[in-house]
Design a protein around this motif. Structure first.
Motif, short mmCIF file in Angstrom:
data_model
loop_
_atom_site.label_atom_id
_atom_site.label_comp_id
_atom_site.label_asym_id
_atom_site.label_seq_id
_atom_site.Cartn_x
_atom_site.Cartn_y
_atom_site.Cartn_z
N GLN A 113 0.84 -1.19 0.00
CA GLN A 113 0.00 0.00 0.00
C GLN A 113 0.88 1.25 0.00
OE1 GLN A 113 -3.63 0.07 -0.08
NE2 GLN A 113 -2.81 -1.82 -0.93
N PRO A 114 0.38 2.37 -0.54
CA PRO A 114 1.16 3.61 -0.52
C PRO A 114 1.45 4.02 0.92
CG PRO A 114 -0.74 3.82 -1.97
CD PRO A 114 -0.91 2.55 -1.22
N GLN A 115 2.67 4.44 1.17
CA GLN A 115 3.07 4.85 2.51
C GLN A 115 2.57 6.27 2.79
OE1 GLN A 115 7.29 4.74 3.11
NE2 GLN A 115 7.20 5.66 5.15
N GLN A 116 1.92 6.45 3.96
CA GLN A 116 1.43 7.77 4.35
C GLN A 116 2.61 8.67 4.65
OE1 GLN A 116 -1.87 8.47 4.51
NE2 GLN A 116 -1.58 10.60 5.13
N PRO A 117 2.73 9.83 3.97
CA PRO A 117 3.87 10.72 4.24
C PRO A 117 3.86 11.21 5.69
CG PRO A 117 2.74 11.36 2.21
CD PRO A 117 1.87 10.35 2.89
N PRO A 118 4.98 11.10 6.40
CA PRO A 118 5.05 11.63 7.76
C PRO A 118 5.04 13.14 7.76
CG PRO A 118 7.19 10.81 7.07
CD PRO A 118 6.23 10.44 5.99
N PHE A 119 4.96 13.72 8.96
CA PHE A 119 4.84 15.17 9.10
C PHE A 119 5.98 15.91 8.41
CE2 PHE A 119 5.83 19.13 11.31
CZ PHE A 119 4.59 19.77 11.31
N ALA A 120 7.22 15.48 8.67
CA ALA A 120 8.38 16.18 8.11
C ALA A 120 8.38 16.12 6.58
CB ALA A 120 9.67 15.58 8.65
N THR A 121 7.99 14.99 6.02
CA THR A 121 7.93 14.85 4.56
C THR A 121 6.88 15.78 3.97
OG1 THR A 121 8.68 12.56 4.65
CG2 THR A 121 7.48 13.24 2.67
N CYS A 131 0.63 19.48 5.65
CA CYS A 131 0.77 18.88 6.98
C CYS A 131 -0.61 18.57 7.56
CB CYS A 131 1.53 19.82 7.91
SG CYS A 131 3.30 19.89 7.57
N THR A 132 -1.54 19.51 7.41
CA THR A 132 -2.90 19.28 7.90
C THR A 132 -3.61 18.20 7.08
OG1 THR A 132 -3.00 21.61 8.56
CG2 THR A 132 -5.08 20.40 8.47
N TYR A 133 -3.49 18.28 5.76
CA TYR A 133 -4.15 17.33 4.86
C TYR A 133 -3.70 15.90 5.13
CZ TYR A 133 -5.59 15.19 0.42
OH TYR A 133 -6.14 14.37 -0.53
N GLU A 134 -2.39 15.69 5.14
CA GLU A 134 -1.88 14.34 5.36
C GLU A 134 -2.14 13.88 6.80
OE1 GLU A 134 -1.05 12.52 3.03
OE2 GLU A 134 -0.18 13.73 1.41
N GLY A 135 -2.11 14.83 7.74
CA GLY A 135 -2.38 14.47 9.13
C GLY A 135 -3.80 13.99 9.34
N VAL A 136 -4.76 14.70 8.75
CA VAL A 136 -6.17 14.27 8.88
C VAL A 136 -6.38 12.94 8.19
CG1 VAL A 136 -8.55 14.86 8.28
CG2 VAL A 136 -7.02 16.64 9.14
N VAL A 146 7.71 13.85 -2.34
CA VAL A 146 7.32 12.76 -1.45
C VAL A 146 8.00 11.46 -1.87
CG1 VAL A 146 5.39 11.27 -0.76
CG2 VAL A 146 5.13 13.75 -0.72
N ASN A 147 7.97 11.15 -3.17
CA ASN A 147 8.61 9.93 -3.66
C ASN A 147 10.10 9.93 -3.37
OD1 ASN A 147 6.17 8.98 -4.62
ND2 ASN A 147 6.55 9.57 -6.75
N ALA A 148 10.74 11.08 -3.57
CA ALA A 148 12.19 11.17 -3.33
C ALA A 148 12.52 11.02 -1.85
CB ALA A 148 12.72 12.50 -3.86
N LEU A 149 11.74 11.67 -0.99
CA LEU A 149 12.01 11.62 0.44
C LEU A 149 11.69 10.25 1.05
CD1 LEU A 149 10.60 15.14 1.40
CD2 LEU A 149 12.98 14.44 1.49
N GLN A 150 10.74 9.54 0.43
CA GLN A 150 10.38 8.22 0.95
C GLN A 150 11.05 7.08 0.20
OE1 GLN A 150 6.01 9.10 2.91
NE2 GLN A 150 6.08 8.00 1.00
N GLY A 151 11.92 7.44 -0.75
CA GLY A 151 12.66 6.40 -1.48
C GLY A 151 11.85 5.70 -2.55
N ASN A 152 10.75 6.33 -3.00
CA ASN A 152 9.94 5.74 -4.07
C ASN A 152 10.48 6.21 -5.41
OD1 ASN A 152 8.27 4.71 -2.07
ND2 ASN A 152 6.90 6.48 -2.14
#
Length: 323
Positions: free
Chosen positions: A5-13, A74-79, A315-321
């Motif tokens: 499944q797609p990984q949920q981006p963390p806050f810092a990402t 940050c708010t969008y991904e957090g919710v 996001v892909n670069a920071l998460q290694g995708n």
């Protein structure tokens, strides 16, 4: 093996990717935004500057772009993250293990035509609407003062300088107090929220749905080729195309709200949204509500591609995708 499944981006990402995306899109498309603002100005296109000085106000855009977009994502991904665990638990409650459940939901569905992620209920778009709405409200804390200063400079007020426009607002504290300065900086807050929330309620669920369709295609392709699933997240290019489509649709529908917002922010004296609406309808009818729709749709369609494409790339670069 079950498809990942797609990984949920963390806050810092989300923070870093959102800042990169916001700065990239605002600097790339600033001239079109200037032309749109001048078309919607009550003074008219050419008296507001026409095609001259199309980078007036760029300073405020540079300052406000990164934090505004970062607040949003940050708010969008957090919710979205708040609702993701509940979804996962409910979907796996009848299974003895999460791996077996993934095989049932995704592996079997892929075998019958790649329907894995498309088997969604109303929950996903509802969560995306809620997340996008709250994200926009958070972003408007930065965006509204930035827009007030930027649009006055774009319309040729205060010599077309962002610094002069901001200085003129701040200098009023001797006459209207700090509370008055605050209200002036946040002039048009209500109409901006009224414009942005419907816009994102259209754009982001559509973007997410198109990305989901893209993931389904990727799963089906891998299954038909007999290979491993690999990374199922969409590429930056795919996200850009989906963002462009979603942005164009949302932009056209919400143009009347954008016209109202521009008129409120550019008015010489504070006016209510209702007063501006009544004056436009009485004096000019419906036509002014679609002023600048061409540049707006072009700008936001291109902006959706750059904004959501660059966000997905980050996001892909920071998460290694690496796609």
């Amino acid at each position: 093996m079950a498809p990942p499944q797609p990984q949920q981006p963390p806050f810092a990402t989300a923070l870093l990717a959102g800042g990169i995306a916001g700065t990239t899109v605002d600097l790339s498309l600033f001239p079109l935004d200037t032309l749109k603002t001048r078309l919607q100005s009550s003074e008219g296109f050419f008296p507001s500057g026409g095609f001259r000085g199309i980078y007036r106000g760029v300073g405020s855009a540079v300052v406000g772009s990164a934090p505004g977009a970062a607040f949003f994502f940050c708010t969008y991904e957090g919710v979205k993250g708040l609702f993701a665990p509940t979804t996962s638990r409910s979907s796996s409650s009848s299974s003895s293990s999460s791996i077996d459940n993934d095989l049932i939901i995704h592996g079997t569905a892929a075998a019958i035509g790649g329907e894995g992620e498309s088997r969604r209920t109303w929950r996903d778009p509802a969560v995306h609407m809620l997340a996008a709405s709250l994200g926009e409200i958070a972003a408007c804390a930065v965006r509204v003062p930035t827009e007030v200063v930027k649009q006055r400079a774009q319309a040729g007020q205060h010599g077309g300088s962002s610094a002069a426009a901001l200085g003129a607002i701040l200098s009023q504290h001797r006459h209207i107090g700090l509370a008055g300065v605050w209200r002036e900086l946040y002039r048009g807050w209500s109409i901006t929220v009224m414009r942005e929330v419907p816009f994102t309620v259209i754009q982001f669920p559509l973007w997410e749905a198109l990305k989901s369709w893209g993931r389904d295609r990727r799963r089906h392709h891998h299954h038909m080729a007999g290979g491993a699933y690999g990374n199922i997240e969409v590429s930056a290019g795919e996200s850009a195309v989906y963002g462009s489509i979603a942005g164009a649709a949302a932009a056209g529908i919400t143009t009347p709200l954008d016209v109202l917002k521009t008129r409120v922010m550019l008015s010489k004296e504070r006016e209510s949204v209702f007063a501006v609406l009544k004056d436009l309808l009485t004096s000019h009818g419906i036509r002014p509500f679609f002023a600048g729709i061409g540049p707006r749709v072009m700008w936001i369609s291109a902006g959706g591609a750059i904004f959501l494409g660059s966000y997905q790339w980050a996001v892909n670069a920071l998460q290694g995708n690496v796609l």
